[in-house]
Design an enzyme around this catalytic site. Structure first.
Site, mmCIF file in Angstrom:
data_model
loop_
_atom_site.group_PDB
_atom_site.id
_atom_site.type_symbol
_atom_site.label_atom_id
_atom_site.label_comp_id
_atom_site.label_asym_id
_atom_site.label_seq_id
_atom_site.Cartn_x
_atom_site.Cartn_y
_atom_site.Cartn_z
ATOM 1 N N ARG A 84 0.864 -1.186 0.000
ATOM 2 C CA ARG A 84 0.000 0.000 0.000
ATOM 3 C C ARG A 84 0.900 1.234 0.000
ATOM 4 N NH1 ARG A 84 -3.528 -2.658 -1.703
ATOM 5 N NH2 ARG A 84 -5.497 -3.235 -0.703
ATOM 6 N N HIS A 101 -1.406 0.563 -9.980
ATOM 7 C CA HIS A 101 -2.055 -0.444 -9.122
ATOM 8 C C HIS A 101 -2.534 -1.647 -9.950
ATOM 9 C CE1 HIS A 101 -4.105 -0.928 -4.978
ATOM 10 N NE2 HIS A 101 -3.906 -2.124 -5.534
HETATM 11 P P1 NAP Z 1 -1.751 -12.024 4.305
HETATM 12 O O1 NAP Z 1 -1.896 -13.396 3.765
HETATM 13 O O2 NAP Z 1 -2.633 -11.577 5.430
HETATM 14 O O3 NAP Z 1 -0.217 -11.861 4.749
HETATM 15 C C1 NAP Z 1 0.252 -10.745 5.434
HETATM 16 C C2 NAP Z 1 1.704 -10.955 5.811
HETATM 17 O O4 NAP Z 1 2.211 -9.758 6.419
HETATM 18 C C3 NAP Z 1 1.887 -12.086 6.847
HETATM 19 O O5 NAP Z 1 3.063 -12.796 6.573
HETATM 20 C C4 NAP Z 1 2.008 -11.309 8.164
HETATM 21 O O6 NAP Z 1 2.750 -11.974 9.151
HETATM 22 C C5 NAP Z 1 2.773 -10.083 7.690
HETATM 23 N N1 NAP Z 1 2.600 -8.967 8.641
HETATM 24 C C6 NAP Z 1 1.445 -8.324 8.975
HETATM 25 N N2 NAP Z 1 1.697 -7.358 9.897
HETATM 26 C C7 NAP Z 1 3.036 -7.403 10.136
HETATM 27 C C8 NAP Z 1 3.902 -6.672 10.976
HETATM 28 N N3 NAP Z 1 3.453 -5.704 11.784
HETATM 29 N N4 NAP Z 1 5.218 -6.987 10.966
HETATM 30 C C9 NAP Z 1 5.686 -7.980 10.174
HETATM 31 N N5 NAP Z 1 4.912 -8.723 9.344
HETATM 32 C C10 NAP Z 1 3.604 -8.424 9.333
HETATM 33 O O7 NAP Z 1 -1.927 -10.923 3.154
HETATM 34 P P2 NAP Z 1 -1.704 -11.143 1.578
HETATM 35 O O8 NAP Z 1 -2.872 -11.798 0.975
HETATM 36 O O9 NAP Z 1 -0.355 -11.722 1.362
HETATM 37 O O10 NAP Z 1 -1.737 -9.607 1.073
HETATM 38 C C11 NAP Z 1 -0.798 -8.664 1.563
HETATM 39 C C12 NAP Z 1 -1.128 -7.280 1.032
HETATM 40 O O11 NAP Z 1 -0.836 -7.181 -0.369
HETATM 41 C C13 NAP Z 1 -2.607 -6.885 1.092
HETATM 42 O O12 NAP Z 1 -2.983 -6.471 2.382
HETATM 43 C C14 NAP Z 1 -2.668 -5.743 0.111
HETATM 44 O O13 NAP Z 1 -2.367 -4.526 0.769
HETATM 45 C C15 NAP Z 1 -1.529 -6.068 -0.874
HETATM 46 N N6 NAP Z 1 -2.064 -6.396 -2.214
HETATM 47 C C16 NAP Z 1 -1.706 -5.583 -3.239
HETATM 48 C C17 NAP Z 1 -2.172 -5.862 -4.531
HETATM 49 C C18 NAP Z 1 -1.755 -5.009 -5.698
HETATM 50 O O14 NAP Z 1 -2.275 -5.202 -6.808
HETATM 51 N N7 NAP Z 1 -0.807 -4.112 -5.539
HETATM 52 C C19 NAP Z 1 -2.994 -6.983 -4.740
HETATM 53 C C20 NAP Z 1 -3.340 -7.788 -3.668
HETATM 54 C C21 NAP Z 1 -2.859 -7.497 -2.393
HETATM 55 P P3 NAP Z 1 2.257 -13.399 9.763
HETATM 56 O O15 NAP Z 1 2.556 -14.405 8.672
HETATM 57 O O16 NAP Z 1 3.101 -13.588 10.947
HETATM 58 O O17 NAP Z 1 0.778 -13.243 10.038
#
Ligand code: NAP
Length: 317
Positions: free
Chosen positions: A232, A280
């Protein structure tokens, strides 16, 4: 007759209509109610709705719905949704779609290869009409750190490893996935950055991660490291990023997400020579596969009456 489902978005009408069509096709037995542009539900049947399907719903749009039991987001990132203080305290299910993780892995590999093979430098040389070759490093000598090792990060790590990069992750828990070493927490932050050539951000935006990529973080990277931000926009302190690029602390940044989207005309990032801008597009949600996933969750709820598990709203993801 099942209770109606609300579809509440702030999408352009044509985009919302496409989502509606995909959802109706995936859930033929369900009644899908829309909302007006102001976010107020347009049908008198709304008070009986137990489920809301949402994409950036206008703040307040879900407040005061007495029967609401759970919400399904059409997006993977739910940062805007959980920040809405008027959102009723019901479970929020986010989109977890392998197609999305696959697209993200592809986008990460494209960016990392682009940086690894010096393409920004050759683009600049082309502008100058300069024929100059630079040494090619083997992929295994390129250290890539993925911030966030969830659905997106772990799929990306797997692909980068298959290409041959040296990959590590950083997450809250440090749970290793597919043999990729994962550091965790603030105590290993400096260690993770110190050995990073290419830093890829795939964190969710939460209170803890907002502004994480600032002057201090950039200074911990080896001089000339590169950044890919697919998480983000608000993860990055924009002024600090520009300062780091200008000072050569960072060699290049590939940015897909911004504090304000679309990136305003005339914004200084548009013309910065050290920046590649993407609108994006790293991992766009795919209508048909997302609708099928939402439909399966709705079907399970109808069959069992059990509300699906949602994200941890206190944690923010
Ligand atoms: P997810 O499965 O919930 O994974 C989030 C990861 O971040 C987990 O490994 C989590 O740790 C880690 N995390 C969260 N808070 C943290 C902190 N304070 N310190 C260290 N690590 C932390 O989410 P996802 O599906 O991979 O998606 C991640 C993000 O990608 C979304 O929230 C969105 O913002 C972004 N996204 C962007 C696009 C785009 O087109 N640009 C598309 C889709 C998603 P744990 O494993 O320990 O829980």
């Amino acid at each position: 007759m099942p209770s109606p489902i609300l579809l509440v978005t702030s999408l352009e009408p044509a985009e919302e209509a496409a989502w509606r069509a995909a959802l109706v096709e995936a859930m033929p037995g369900e009644t899908l109610l829309g909302a007006t542009e102001s976010g107020h539900v347009e049908s008198g049947a709304a008070p009986s709705a137990e489920i809301a399907i949402v994409a950036n719903p206008p703040p307040g749009a879900l407040a005061g719905l007495p029967a609401l039991r759970w919400v399904h987001s059409l997006w993977a990132g739910v940062d805007r949704l959980v920040l809405d203080e008027t959102l009723p305290p019901v479970p929020v299910v986010r989109l977890v779609d392998p197609a999305l993780a696959g697209a993200m892995a592809e986008a990460v590999a494209a960016a990392v290869l682009h940086l690894h093979r010096d393409l920004p430098r050759y683009a600049e040389q082309q502008r100058q009409g300069l024929w100059r070759q630079h040494a090619v490093r083997p992929a295994r000598e390129r250290h890539v750190t993925l911030l966030g090792m969830g659905e997106m990060g772990s799929a990306a790590a797997k692909l980068l490893q298959a290409i041959g990069f040296t990959v590590q992750g950083w997450s809250r828990s440090g749970t290793a996935r597919d043999g990729v070493p994962v550091l965790s927490g603030p105590e290993s932050w400096a260690r993770a950055l110190a050995c990073t050539d290419i830093l890829v951000n795939l964190l969710p935006l939460t209170v803890e991660t907002r502004g994480l990529l600032d002057r201090e973080a950039f200074a911990r990277l080896p001089r000339g490291a590169a950044l890919v931000n697919y998480g983000r926009g608000a993860h990055v302190v924009e002024g600090d990023l520009i300062e780091a690029l200008d000072a050569g602390v960072l060699s290049h940044a590939i940015l897909d997400v911004f504090e304000t989207e679309p990136l305003p005309r005339g914004h200084r990032l548009w013309s910065h020579p050290g920046v590649t801008i993407l609108p994006h597009v790293a991992a766009p949600t795919t209508l048909a596969s997302a609708a099928a996933i939402v439909a399966a969750t709705v079907r399970a709820f109808r069959e069992t009456g059990r509300v699906p598990a949602g994200i941890d709203r206190a944690r923010g993801y």
